[in-house]
Design an enzyme around this catalytic site. Structure first.
Site, PDB file in Angstrom:
ATOM      1  N   LEU A 101     137.296-133.067  23.463  1.00 36.55           N
ATOM      2  CA  LEU A 101     137.151-132.910  24.909  1.00 36.55           C
ATOM      3  C   LEU A 101     138.430-132.284  25.442  1.00 36.55           C
ATOM      4  O   LEU A 101     139.520-132.520  24.910  1.00 36.55           O
ATOM      5  CB  LEU A 101     136.932-134.266  25.595  1.00 36.55           C
ATOM      6  CG  LEU A 101     135.650-135.037  25.275  1.00 36.55           C
ATOM      7  CD1 LEU A 101     135.655-136.389  25.990  1.00 36.55           C
ATOM      8  CD2 LEU A 101     134.408-134.241  25.660  1.00 36.55           C
ATOM      9  N   ASP A 102     138.306-131.493  26.509  1.00 34.43           N
ATOM     10  CA  ASP A 102     139.489-130.948  27.164  1.00 34.43           C
ATOM     11  C   ASP A 102     140.387-132.094  27.635  1.00 34.43           C
ATOM     12  O   ASP A 102     139.919-133.201  27.919  1.00 34.43           O
ATOM     13  CB  ASP A 102     139.098-130.108  28.381  1.00 34.43           C
ATOM     14  CG  ASP A 102     138.334-128.850  28.014  1.00 34.43           C
ATOM     15  OD1 ASP A 102     138.367-128.455  26.836  1.00 34.43           O
ATOM     16  OD2 ASP A 102     137.696-128.278  28.916  1.00 34.43           O
ATOM     17  N   LYS A 103     141.671-131.822  27.746  1.00 34.56           N
ATOM     18  CA  LYS A 103     142.648-132.850  28.139  1.00 34.56           C
ATOM     19  C   LYS A 103     142.252-133.565  29.432  1.00 34.56           C
ATOM     20  O   LYS A 103     142.324-134.790  29.527  1.00 34.56           O
ATOM     21  CB  LYS A 103     144.027-132.212  28.295  1.00 34.56           C
ATOM     22  CG  LYS A 103     145.122-133.201  28.681  1.00 34.56           C
ATOM     23  CD  LYS A 103     146.465-132.503  28.816  1.00 34.56           C
ATOM     24  CE  LYS A 103     147.552-133.499  29.243  1.00 34.56           C
ATOM     25  NZ  LYS A 103     148.880-132.822  29.387  1.00 34.56           N
TER      26      LYS A 103
ATOM     27  N   THR B 154     139.282-133.745  30.824  1.00 31.10           N
ATOM     28  CA  THR B 154     137.917-134.276  30.831  1.00 31.10           C
ATOM     29  C   THR B 154     137.938-135.701  30.293  1.00 31.10           C
ATOM     30  O   THR B 154     138.536-135.966  29.255  1.00 31.10           O
ATOM     31  CB  THR B 154     136.984-133.412  29.961  1.00 31.10           C
ATOM     32  OG1 THR B 154     136.982-132.075  30.470  1.00 31.10           O
ATOM     33  CG2 THR B 154     135.559-133.959  29.978  1.00 31.10           C
TER      34      THR B 154
ATOM     35  N   ARG C  57     132.666-125.296  32.264  1.00 31.83           N
ATOM     36  CA  ARG C  57     133.573-124.723  33.259  1.00 31.83           C
ATOM     37  C   ARG C  57     133.338-123.223  33.434  1.00 31.83           C
ATOM     38  O   ARG C  57     133.302-122.708  34.556  1.00 31.83           O
ATOM     39  CB  ARG C  57     135.014-125.011  32.853  1.00 31.83           C
ATOM     40  CG  ARG C  57     135.323-126.499  32.776  1.00 31.83           C
ATOM     41  CD  ARG C  57     136.606-126.798  32.022  1.00 31.83           C
ATOM     42  NE  ARG C  57     137.776-126.276  32.734  1.00 31.83           N
ATOM     43  CZ  ARG C  57     139.005-126.313  32.236  1.00 31.83           C
ATOM     44  NH1 ARG C  57     139.216-126.796  31.017  1.00 31.83           N
ATOM     45  NH2 ARG C  57     140.020-125.832  32.947  1.00 31.83           N
TER      46      ARG C  57
END
Length: 248
Positions: free
Chosen positions: A54-56, A58, A154
């Site tokens: 997961l993105d930082k 998120t 995104r």
């Protein structure tokens, strides 16, 4: 941050974690193990294997394998698109139509490192969305991603003109303020400036649906993160003409 507070489910083969926003999935190039979920899990369990990321910024559900056999099985399940991945997010504006499918290929940005763009020569990407609540200023949206491209939701939301709220890379870094939602808002007597309700990417990994190694169907869920939920609560209270559709 205590790893026991983050664990949703643990078996001999895998551990599922509710990742906080602002924490890396794996260590960065500075190799600060304890600044990542993977590092904390390694300290707690010893061996741990990353299956997906997961993105930082998120938050939400993420699965790690605890042995090599499980790592191979769950990696293949994700790569083979046998895991259903659902997210919740706040987007800017009101999505029309309220349900839809976005199938725009995604590629690396030709100039900006770490950024992605929609491009005909990119990798096939597929996102389904459903608006759960429309507030005018923002919409609460449920996403299902059928592919796992970097920054997929995104990039697709930017493509349709409704970027995820507080997305500095694909939209705007402007935080969500109560004064933008509540009419007649006034600062508290002891407040010098307004504190944002939300100052990070408004995206949350909500559910994973998968079949485990024993052939049993599993659903792992992390409730909407408190900071995003706080915004949704205020939007439901203060948005004129709002009609409740779903209470999380």
């Amino acid at each position: 941050m205590r790893i026991n507070d983050l664990i949703i489910k643990e078996t001999p083969d895998y551990v599922i974690v509710n990742k906080p926003a602002g924490v890396l999935t794996i260590p960065d190039r500075h190799d600060n193990q304890l600044s990542s979920v993977q590092g904390l899990l390694k300290k707690h369990f010893g061996n741990i294997f990353t299956v997906h990321r997961l993105d930082k910024d998120t938050s939400g559900v993420i699965l790690f394998a605890k042995n090599e056999v499980a790592h191979k099985y769950y990696s293949q399940a994700f790569e083979g698109r046998n895991v259903q991945k659902f997210y919740l997010g706040l987007v800017n504006g009101q999505l029309v139509p309220a349900t839809g499918t976005i199938q725009e290929a995604i590629a690396e940005h030709p100039i900006t490192k770490g950024k992605m763009v929609t491009a005909k020569k990119g990798k096939a990407s597929h996102t389904d969305y459903e608006v759960l609540d429309a507030f005018g200023l923002y919409s609460l949206v449920k996403f299902q991603i059928h592919t796992g491209r970097t920054h997929q939701i995104r990039v697709h939301m930017k493509h349709v003109g409704h970027p995820i709220a507080v997305d500095e890379m694909y939209g705007t870094a402007t935080p969500v303020l109560l004064s933008a939602i509540k009419k007649g808002y006034k600062l508290g007597k002891h407040d010098v400036e307004e504190r944002p309700l939300l100052s990070r990417l408004a995206l949350h990994s909500f559910q994973l649906h998968f079949t485990d190694q024993q052939g049993e169907a599993q659903v792992a869920e992390a409730p909407l993160a408190k900071d995003i939920q706080a915004v949704v609560t205020q939007l439901r209270k203060n948005s004129s003409g709002y009609i409740p559709k779903l209470v999380l």
